[in-house]
Design a protein around this motif. Structure first.
Motif, PDB file in Angstrom:
ATOM      1  N   THR A 411      -3.479  -3.928   1.350  1.00 12.71           N
ATOM      2  CA  THR A 411      -3.049  -4.206   2.730  1.00 12.71           C
ATOM      3  C   THR A 411      -4.562  -5.295   2.608  1.00 12.71           C
ATOM      4  O   THR A 411      -2.955  -6.466   2.905  1.00 12.71           O
ATOM      5  CB  THR A 411      -4.325  -2.981   3.838  1.00 12.71           C
ATOM      6  N   VAL A 415      -2.209  -9.132   3.614  1.00 15.82           N
ATOM      7  CA  VAL A 415      -2.518 -10.279   3.954  1.00 15.82           C
ATOM      8  C   VAL A 415      -3.044 -11.955   3.725  1.00 15.82           C
ATOM      9  O   VAL A 415      -2.475 -12.830   3.839  1.00 15.82           O
ATOM     10  CB  VAL A 415      -4.154  -9.157   4.259  1.00 15.82           C
ATOM     11  N   MET A 418       0.628 -13.134   2.418  1.00 16.09           N
ATOM     12  CA  MET A 418       1.013 -13.890   4.000  1.00 16.09           C
ATOM     13  C   MET A 418       0.427 -15.395   4.019  1.00 16.09           C
ATOM     14  O   MET A 418       0.636 -16.188   4.552  1.00 16.09           O
ATOM     15  CB  MET A 418       1.047 -12.677   5.675  1.00 16.09           C
ATOM     16  N   ARG A 423       6.685 -14.135   2.282  1.00 12.02           N
ATOM     17  CA  ARG A 423       6.391 -13.366   2.867  1.00 12.02           C
ATOM     18  C   ARG A 423       7.094 -11.869   2.298  1.00 12.02           C
ATOM     19  O   ARG A 423       6.971 -10.884   2.810  1.00 12.02           O
ATOM     20  CB  ARG A 423       7.487 -14.007   4.641  1.00 12.02           C
ATOM     21  N   ARG A 427       5.864  -8.273   2.330  1.00 14.03           N
ATOM     22  CA  ARG A 427       6.341  -7.253   2.907  1.00 14.03           C
ATOM     23  C   ARG A 427       6.521  -5.774   1.837  1.00 14.03           C
ATOM     24  O   ARG A 427       5.719  -4.880   3.001  1.00 14.03           O
ATOM     25  CB  ARG A 427       7.540  -7.574   3.186  1.00 14.03           C
ATOM     26  N   PHE A 430       2.356  -3.901   1.601  1.00 13.86           N
ATOM     27  CA  PHE A 430       2.251  -3.492   3.134  1.00 13.86           C
ATOM     28  C   PHE A 430       3.568  -2.513   3.562  1.00 13.86           C
ATOM     29  O   PHE A 430       2.644  -1.441   4.043  1.00 13.86           O
ATOM     30  CB  PHE A 430       2.503  -4.200   4.650  1.00 13.86           C
ATOM     31  N   GLU A 445      -1.781  -0.274  11.609  1.00 11.41           N
ATOM     32  CA  GLU A 445      -1.930  -1.328  11.312  1.00 11.41           C
ATOM     33  C   GLU A 445      -0.773  -2.208  10.197  1.00 11.41           C
ATOM     34  O   GLU A 445      -0.217  -3.707  10.161  1.00 11.41           O
ATOM     35  CB  GLU A 445      -3.120  -1.638  10.825  1.00 11.41           C
ATOM     36  N   ALA A 446      -0.839  -1.631   9.414  1.00 13.61           N
ATOM     37  CA  ALA A 446      -0.173  -1.465   8.510  1.00 13.61           C
ATOM     38  C   ALA A 446       1.247  -1.875   9.163  1.00 13.61           C
ATOM     39  O   ALA A 446       2.089  -2.835   8.084  1.00 13.61           O
ATOM     40  CB  ALA A 446       0.144  -0.567   7.466  1.00 13.61           C
ATOM     41  N   ARG A 448       2.165  -2.350  11.862  1.00 14.36           N
ATOM     42  CA  ARG A 448       2.466  -3.682  12.719  1.00 14.36           C
ATOM     43  C   ARG A 448       2.612  -4.562  12.091  1.00 14.36           C
ATOM     44  O   ARG A 448       3.625  -5.327  12.186  1.00 14.36           O
ATOM     45  CB  ARG A 448       0.872  -3.771  13.475  1.00 14.36           C
ATOM     46  N   TRP A 449       1.578  -4.529  10.343  1.00 12.99           N
ATOM     47  CA  TRP A 449       2.086  -6.002   9.648  1.00 12.99           C
ATOM     48  C   TRP A 449       3.319  -6.304   9.575  1.00 12.99           C
ATOM     49  O   TRP A 449       4.152  -7.493   9.507  1.00 12.99           O
ATOM     50  CB  TRP A 449       1.011  -5.715   8.764  1.00 12.99           C
ATOM     51  N   GLU A 452       5.694  -7.496  12.255  1.00 14.07           N
ATOM     52  CA  GLU A 452       5.417  -9.021  12.235  1.00 14.07           C
ATOM     53  C   GLU A 452       6.189  -9.593  11.270  1.00 14.07           C
ATOM     54  O   GLU A 452       6.662 -10.411  11.866  1.00 14.07           O
ATOM     55  CB  GLU A 452       4.386  -9.846  12.139  1.00 14.07           C
ATOM     56  N   THR A 484       2.348  -6.962  19.632  1.00 14.94           N
ATOM     57  CA  THR A 484       2.896  -7.273  18.686  1.00 14.94           C
ATOM     58  C   THR A 484       4.537  -7.184  19.092  1.00 14.94           C
ATOM     59  O   THR A 484       5.464  -7.253  19.011  1.00 14.94           O
ATOM     60  CB  THR A 484       2.595  -6.404  17.283  1.00 14.94           C
TER      61      THR A 484
END
Length: 920
Positions: A411, A415, A418, A423, A427, A430, A445-446, A448-449, A452, A484
């Protein structure tokens, strides 16, 4: 012949360097010294630095090495180390703090943005250049670490009038360096040396005189390359100095020569050199500590052999090829083992991490923790690229059974990736985090990332739904997921879904206790509510801003700026966006700054300042080029160019934006780029092609959000194309939709363009009196709408209607007003249409014909009693432009005052016809 500082045979090149520096005092410029390996680029670079210092330049110099490429801001430390105290005092506090962290002058638990470092570098260069010409000199910039490269590139692209000279070297087989891309560049190609210069070089550097046969053989074999010539001459000396050409040792590959020179050194010395090659420009003391024994004798031998130079206490190889030869002589396994040994010997945590990252990634929790800690440290300094690399390696070292550590590190690495704009890597990380994590808020949360980062966007909906199942009772996580999902729904064109999930996000944020999250949720709810026809919810925005007053792209103030912009409150929007841009640039939040610039570009397009729009759009694209999809800046620049009549470039940009939007399933920017393509065809009178593009855009919008048009302005354009093609049924239907939305929202744009669209349908049905009355209402709405092109198009439509009503004089005046607006803004295609309509009416008297349309419009406003300032405001031009046009009008008409001008116009005014009979 010997030149300055022992540079041999380079008088012409040195003269070119001096000429460059002598002419580089008043603006940004660049010198590119290029040539093959060993040709003497570095020697000329050093001479350039010396010559710049002699001329009183402030010189920021850097000679990065391959080993330094992985150290965050290593290049920046070299460039700014001796100048930062003098130049950083004037920087805003966020930039000064970021620069101190990047240069390792201070340590702090607070992370800084890489963008803040970039903005600080720009400020430092401007400060230095204000007091003296400044030279930024980089030898072999391919080895610059990425954080330095990005920060310096950002700064150089934004200099212009400052007296800054950039000097870089480049191998001829390398691609052009992006640091000087777009700069005015002087190229200095370094040619082979002459035979005589080769003789001088060998004599000066090696203290020997080659007999002519040997000299010729050296020269022909080296091709005049000074580095190769010296190596060949050294080989001749080492073999006894036999002058006979047949005995001169000439290996086919330079690497053989370099390796032979190393083979003559003792094993211990070669080991010391290998350790030095694995380190990043070590001091003699650091090298001694790494070797755990004295190294002076070894360095002395290596210096005698011409391998290194340590005269200033720093061990540097005589040429990058020498370092590469030393390092390459070891096997891959030997190099990995060496880096592991060095990781245990060096003191600096970041240097240790660099060595660990080059070792074999065997599971080792202690090493994983060291790399994890280094990634955090580097990220705090703003070197996000390096932090992402270290975090990735920390994950690689994590023992396979520790799923908790694997999830945490995957994770964190995601971050960092990102933040670095990678990207694809983010990706993948994550996805790994999701695979390693048990169900729960962490995995949510992962997910959700991942949502996005999803491309196409539709995948993000399913990921959000999975994340909501994992979030359970964690209200803060669930709130972020709903937000999101709402944002993704908006870009997919589903405004009701966006509004619904934003509302759920607010409810959950209320119970989470996170004020900032609640503020952002409220702002998003207000935004999507506006898009759904709910008007500007000032109450929600005021509450949101009270909770979160930040300036980011997703902040409440940013959402408010976009909403009031779309609601035609342009002055408020511009003030807000300008303030937000200033704040985000000061803190180095470059992605948010790019978003604010994009919206300013939209405002400029609508206001008719298309050159400014292009500048904002291009800068927005530059700011986000490493961070995000470029679709938005492409669309708005395309529209600006379409308005200017630059149809080829407008098409190219819009087509590129459309490809990106289709790939991402981004319905919003798909509509926008389709609108540009349709507007281009409409401007050219290609109504069938225009209907195809515009109809597709309208059909994407209407089922999804149909109670507010926002920034989707394609419907009036489609109606115009439909009327031209005789498809009055669909035109009537769309005009009715616009009437309905106008009654509900009372927005000036919707009222004005909706009325114009209705009038087009009425005129097509030959109901000219109603059409003229409708256009009168449209013009009343235009008084509240600062959109010059839209006003011009409404005047053009009314002039055509008035001509058909046989009100020729009034029609001419109306059309000339339209023409003045088009010409004043540079809308070439629309100006041509206005001229064509004026030509259909007939000619005026000779005196009036002499005046240009702009001059006639200004004269008419004088006759109405308007002051020069009022005329300037009415036509959106400067007061000086008004004065210049009126002066020309006076001369053409033979008058000397405003009163005489009014009198002349009253004599020449044509009688107004009251006939309203249609005349197709």
């Amino acid at each position: 012949m010997t030149s300055a500082q022992g540079t041999v045979g380079r008088d012409m090149e040195l003269a070119s360097i001096r000429a460059f520096l002598d002419s580089a005092g008043g603006r940004l410029t660049a010198l590119l010294i290029e040539g093959e390996v060993g040709i003497g680029k570095s020697s000329l670079w050093r001479e350039t630095v010396r010559a710049a210092e002699e001329r009183g330049h402030r010189v920021l110099a850097c000679q990065p090495t391959e080993n330094e490429a992985g150290i965050g801001f290593a290049g920046l430390i070299d460039l700014l180390g001796s100048w930062v105290d003098e130049s950083a005092a004037e920087l805003p506090e966020p930039q000064r703090r970021a620069l101190d962290a990047a240069l390792m002058r201070t340590s702090s638990d607070a992370a800084v943005r890489q963008g803040a470092v970039a903005v600080a570098v720009l400020g430092v260069l401007r400060t230095l250049a204000r007091s003296a010409p400044t030279t930024v000199a980089i030898d072999d910039p391919q080895w610059l670490d990425m954080p330095t490269r990005q920060a310096l590139g950002f700064a150089l692209r934004r200099l212009d009038a400052e007296p800054v000279a950039v000097v870089v070297t480049r191998r001829r087989d390398r691609l052009a360096d992006e640091l000087i891309e777009g700069l005015p560049v002087t190229r200095l190609a370094v040619p082979p040396m002459s035979l005589g210069a080769t003789y001088q070089l060998v004599h000066a550097r090696l203290g020997v005189t080659l007999a002519r046969p040997a000299l010729v053989r050296v020269y022909e074999t080296s091709g005049g390359n000074p580095f190769f010539s010296l190596e060949l001459a050294r080989a001749w000396i080492d073999r006894g100095g036999v002058a006979d050409v047949g005995h001169l040792p000439v290996p086919e590959r330079l690497g053989d020569l370099l390796r032979r020179r190393l083979e003559d050194l003792p094993d211990g010395t070669r080991r010391v050199l290998l350790i030095a090659a694995a380190m990043a420009a070590p001091s003699v003391q650091e090298l001694q500590e790494a070797c755990d024994r004295p190294v002076e004798r070894d360095l002395a031998r290596a210096e005698t052999a011409g391998v290194v130079d340590s005269s200033d206490g720093i061990v540097r190889f005589s040429h990058p090829l020498m370092a590469a030869t030393v390092y390459g002589a070891a096997t891959a396994a030997e190099r990995r083992m060496l880096h592991r040994e060095l990781a245990g010997a060096v003191r600096d945590p970041e240097e240790r991490a660099r060595h660990l990252a080059l070792t074999s990634p065997e599971p080792d929790e202690a090493l994983a923790e060291a790399l994890e800690d280094a990634a955090t440290r580097v990220a705090r300094r703003g070197a996000t690229d390096v932090a992402a690399t270290y975090a990735q390696r920390a994950l690689d070292f994590t023992p396979p059974g520790d799923r908790g550590a694997s999830f945490r590190r995957a994770t964190a690495a995601g971050v960092h990736a990102m933040a670095a704009g990678d990207r694809a890597r983010a990706r993948a990380l994550f996805e790994r985090a999701v695979a390693d994590a048990p169900a729960g808020p962490g995995r949510a949360e992962a997910l959700r990332w991942l949502a996005e980062l999803s491309t196409p966007l539709g995948q993000g909906i399913a990921l959000c739904d999975r994340a909501l199942q994992d979030a359970g009772t964690d209200q803060a996580v669930a709130s972020r997921i709903h937000r999101t999902r709402g944002a993704i729904s908006y870009f997919l064109g589903d405004v009701p879904a966006a509004e619904h999930h934003a509302g759920l996000g607010v409810e959950l944020a209320e119970g989470s206790g996170d004020d900032q999250a609640l503020g952002m949720a409220l702002a998003e709810l207000a935004h999507w509510t506006y898009c759904g026809g709910g008007g500007v919810r000032r109450d929600l925005f005021e509450r949101a801003i009270a909770l979160d007053g930040s300036a980011g792209a997703s902040s409440p103030r940013s959402h408010l700026a976009k909403v009031v912009m779309d609601n035609d409150e342009h002055d408020e929007a511009r003030s807000l966006l300008t303030l937000l841009l200033d704040e985000t640039m000061e803190t180095g939040d470059l992605y948010s700054a790019s978003t604010h610039r994009f919206h300013l570009a939209e405002l400029d397009v609508w206001a008719g300042d298309w050159i400014a729009a292009i500048e904002h759009a291009e800068e927005s694209l530059q700011l986000r080029q490493h961070l995000d999809r470029p679709g938005a800046p492409l669309y708005v620049e395309a529209m600006a160019r379409a308005c200017l009549g630059d149809v080829d470039e407008a098409r190219n940009l819009a087509e590129a934006g459309l490809v990106e939007a289709l790939r991402a399933e981004d319905v919003v920017f798909r509509m926008q780029n389709l609108h540009v393509l349709g507007f281009v065809e409409l401007s050219l009178g290609n109504h069938e092609a225009a209907r195809a593009f515009l109809g597709e855009a309208t059909d994407l919008m209407r089922p999804r959000w149909n109670r507010e048009f926002g920034d989707c302005h394609m419907v009036p354009d489609e109606i115009e194309a439909l009327v031209a093609l005789g498809d009055l049924a669909r035109a009537e239907d769309l005009a009715g939709w616009m009437d309905e939305v106008a009654r509900a929202t009372h927005r000036p744009w919707t009222v004005a363009t909706g009325a114009r669209s209705r009038a087009l349908v009425q005129a097509a049905r030959n109901d000219l009196d109603e059409a003229d009355a409708t256009l009168e209402r449209a013009l009343a709405a235009h008084e509240r709408l600062p959109m010059a092109l839209e006003l011009g198009r409404t005047l053009l439509t009314r002039g055509i209607v008035q001509r058909r009503m046989r009100r020729r004089a009034v029609a001419r005046e109306t059309l000339e007003q339209a023409l003045a607006l088009f010409e004043g803004r540079g809308a070439t295609l629309w100006a041509e249409r206005a001229r064509s309509e004026i030509a259909r009416i007939g000619v005026r008297s000779a005196a009036q014909v002499d005046l240009t349309p702009v001059e006639r419009r200004m004269a008419a406003l004088v006759a109405q009693g308007c002051t020069n300032q009022e005329i300037a405001a009415s036509l959106s031009v400067s007061r000086k432009t008004v004065e210049a046009n009126l002066s020309r009008s006076y001369r053409k008409l033979g008058v000397r005052s405003r009163a005489e001008l009014v009198a002349r116009l009253s004599v020449q005014r044509e009688p107004t016809s009251t006939s309203s009979a249609p005349n197709g």
